[in-house]
Design an enzyme around this catalytic site. Structure first.
Site, PDB file in Angstrom:
ATOM      1  N   LYS A 145       0.855  -1.191   0.000  1.00  0.00           N
ATOM      2  CA  LYS A 145       0.000   0.000   0.000  1.00  0.00           C
ATOM      3  C   LYS A 145       0.890   1.239   0.000  1.00  0.00           C
ATOM      4  CE  LYS A 145      -3.929   1.694   2.853  1.00  0.00           C
ATOM      5  NZ  LYS A 145      -4.778   1.327   4.022  1.00  0.00           N
TER       6      LYS A 145
ATOM      7  N   SER B 272      -9.733   0.971   3.159  1.00  0.00           N
ATOM      8  CA  SER B 272      -8.963   1.875   2.341  1.00  0.00           C
ATOM      9  C   SER B 272      -7.859   1.192   1.530  1.00  0.00           C
ATOM     10  CB  SER B 272      -8.307   2.936   3.237  1.00  0.00           C
ATOM     11  OG  SER B 272      -7.376   2.337   4.110  1.00  0.00           O
TER      12      SER B 272
ATOM     13  N   SER C  75      -9.596  -1.688   7.146  1.00  0.00           N
ATOM     14  CA  SER C  75      -9.083  -1.451   5.793  1.00  0.00           C
ATOM     15  C   SER C  75      -8.314  -2.590   5.150  1.00  0.00           C
ATOM     16  CB  SER C  75      -8.191  -0.214   5.784  1.00  0.00           C
ATOM     17  OG  SER C  75      -8.995   0.922   5.769  1.00  0.00           O
TER      18      SER C  75
HETATM   19  N1  GLN Z   1     -13.099   2.922   6.887  1.00  0.00           N
HETATM   20  C1  GLN Z   1     -12.451   3.294   8.098  1.00  0.00           C
HETATM   21  C2  GLN Z   1     -12.096   4.751   8.052  1.00  0.00           C
HETATM   22  O1  GLN Z   1     -12.466   5.380   7.138  1.00  0.00           O
HETATM   23  C3  GLN Z   1     -11.251   2.458   8.319  1.00  0.00           C
HETATM   24  C4  GLN Z   1     -10.146   2.827   7.432  1.00  0.00           C
HETATM   25  C5  GLN Z   1      -8.893   2.069   7.743  1.00  0.00           C
HETATM   26  O2  GLN Z   1      -8.934   0.998   8.333  1.00  0.00           O
HETATM   27  N2  GLN Z   1      -7.767   2.654   7.382  1.00  0.00           N
HETATM   28  O3  GLN Z   1     -11.466   5.282   8.909  1.00  0.00           O
END
Ligand code: GLN
Length: 484
Positions: free
Chosen positions: A77, A152, A176
């Site tokens: 990532k 994400s 995510s």
């Molecule tokens: N969807 C969650 C957020 O927007 C988790 C994102 C993540 O795990 N980085 O914060």
């Protein structure tokens, strides 16, 4: 070759039956064919990857010992620092940022002789559940290009599902890794907080962030875990072997857990769509068929997880993102009229809407007038949620539930309503608040042929057992072998 597992490919390469160079060429042929549509990568490094592959092949030809991922093409990532290429976090503010060093996990991948082929797209600064918040590009779901890949870490999941690498790394602050794994039909593991070094991971919510693997099957996630787990003195929250020694996730992977007790939270699961619930029920039946016992439990505070998370995560984000000030890093506004405008304009021009929303939320809950009412309260709720997990693990070996209330949704479907997007994390977020490990394993498809994931949690620092439980199911079902 693209259908080989990391374990098989690694063994073939190490034995000289396959050349790493050919594996890298095969991956780049696939990237050239599909990346235009899928959009999984922010950047790819064909020359660097081929050079690395040649050096691994040469080591093998010379009879030298090679690492656990010898010659295997992997992706990471784009919020993990690399001394080569840019580290953008899919943000315009870091679009041209070149890190001066490698993240801890990148060093570990290098030490294992892995070949990094590219850096994957994501929601800007990992804030989102669909990768639609990327400031740089759109990633689509390899199973249906009108749907999101999840987020994400959507790029990392889509790259594995789309056979554009053999495994990848994502980061999980509130789901995510697990949610995009579920949306893309691959295995995704969020390790225990403290198990994997966050050194060189660009911070979002520091008390929640954790790096973990995507694999096409449980074995590949286990192998990746063996490579990246362990203490790092440069991350003060990384846990040492004196407290929790790193377990080998592969040795006993195929050994079923005897007398397995599974906790389920019936009224919580009822929030998922009918098709998701049906797939989870069928998976639980499969475990029963293997002799597991199902225990119904309550987790009384779990309904408050989303609320607590969006206070704590945004508070930490507002603080972490203060460093992007137009001076130290990244984008600087062209013509500031004074010092103040260097800050305000640089940030206004280069942060996306969701990032700004969260900086405002986080700044608000940390302000002196509201700190007690929101931030401190959320920390107390976090503690109660952690207690719910501890109580559950006194009654059972693991907890199972859906990963997401639905399968992958349409691109643009939730972008106008941040609250709807936040609610998509209802099943994943509590594990980050509690710090426990969680995995998403493919457990079926809905009527639109979109993958469904089963989520499993075990106590802190038991990733080996967690993956064994996941493997018990995977061994008897072939969902993970389906290719988009
Ligand atoms: N969807 C969650 C957020 O927007 C988790 C994102 C993540 O795990 N980085 O914060």
């Amino acid at each position: 070759m693209l259908e080989l597992s990391c374990r098989q490919l690694r063994d073939d390469i190490a034995a000289g039956r396959v050349k790493s160079v050919d594996a890298v060429e095969a991956v780049f042929a696939q990237i050239e064919k599909h990346e235009q549509t899928i959009g999984a990568f922010v950047s790819t490094f064909k020359d660097i990857a081929l050079e690395k592959a040649r050096s691994v092949d040469a080591k093998i030809a010379a009879g030298e010992k090679v690492g656990l991922l010898a010659g295997v093409p992997v992706a990471i990532k784009d919020n993990m620092c690399t001394s080569f290429g840019a580290t953008t976090c899919a943000s315009k503010i870091l679009e041209n940022f070149h890190a001066p060093y490698d993240a801890g996990v990148v060093e570990k991948l290098n030490a294992a002789d892995a070949v990094i082929v590219g850096k994957c797209n994501m929601d800007e600064f990992a804030m989102g559940s669909s990768t639609e918040n990327s400031g740089l590009k759109q990633t689509v779901n390899p199973w249906d290009n009108s749907k999101v890949p999840g987020g994400s870490s959507g790029g990392s999941a889509a790259a594995v599902a789309g056979r554009m690498c053999f495994a990848s790394l994502g980061s999980d602050t509130g789901g995510s890794i697990r949610q995009p794994a579920s949306f893309c039909g691959v295995v995704g593991l969020k390790p225990t907080y403290g198990r994997v070094s966050r050194y060189g991971l660009v911070a979002y919510g520091s008390s929640l962030d954790q790096i973990g693997p995507f694999g096409r099957d449980v074995g590949d996630a286990a192998l990746m875990m063996n490579v990246i787990a362990g203490h790092d003195e440069r991350d003060s929250t990384s846990v040492g072997a004196d407290i929790a020694p790193v377990a080998d996730c592969l040795v006993d992977l195929d050994k079923p857990v005897e007398g397995l007790k599974i906790a389920v939270v019936p009224q919580f699961n009822a929030g998922a769509s009918d098709e998701v619930q049906a797939a989870i029920t069928a998976a639980l039946e499969a475990y029963k068929g293997m002799g597991a016992e199902i225990v119904e439990i309550e987790m009384p505070h779990i309904d408050y997880a989303i609320a607590a998370y969006y206070v704590i995560a945004t508070a930490e984000a507002s603080s972490n993102l203060a460093r992007y000030d137009g001076v130290h890093y990244g984008h600087r506004t062209a013509d500031p009229k004074d010092y103040f405008e260097v800050y305000s304009k640089s940030r206004a021009e280069a942060f996306g809407d969701e990032v700004k929303r969260r900086i405002m939320l986080g700044t608000y809950v940390l302000s002196s007038g509201y700190y007690d009412a929101y931030y401190l309260k959320a920390l107390k709720v976090r503690n109660l949620i952690r207690g719910d997990f501890t109580a559950a693990f006194e009654k059972a070996d693991c907890i199972m539930m859906p990963v997401s209330p639905t399968t992958a949704f349409g691109i643009g479907e939730k972008t106008d309503d941040p609250m709807q997007m936040y609610l998509a994390d209802i099943y994943t977020i509590a594990a980050n608040l509690a710090g426990v490990p969680g995995v998403s394993v493919p457990c079926g498809f809905d009527s639109g042929n979109m993958p469904i994931g089963l989520q499993i949690f075990t106590p802190a620092f038991t990733e080996d057992k967690l993956l064994r439980i996941a493997r018990m199911y995977e061994k008897e079902h072939q969902w993970h072998t389906k290719v988009p």
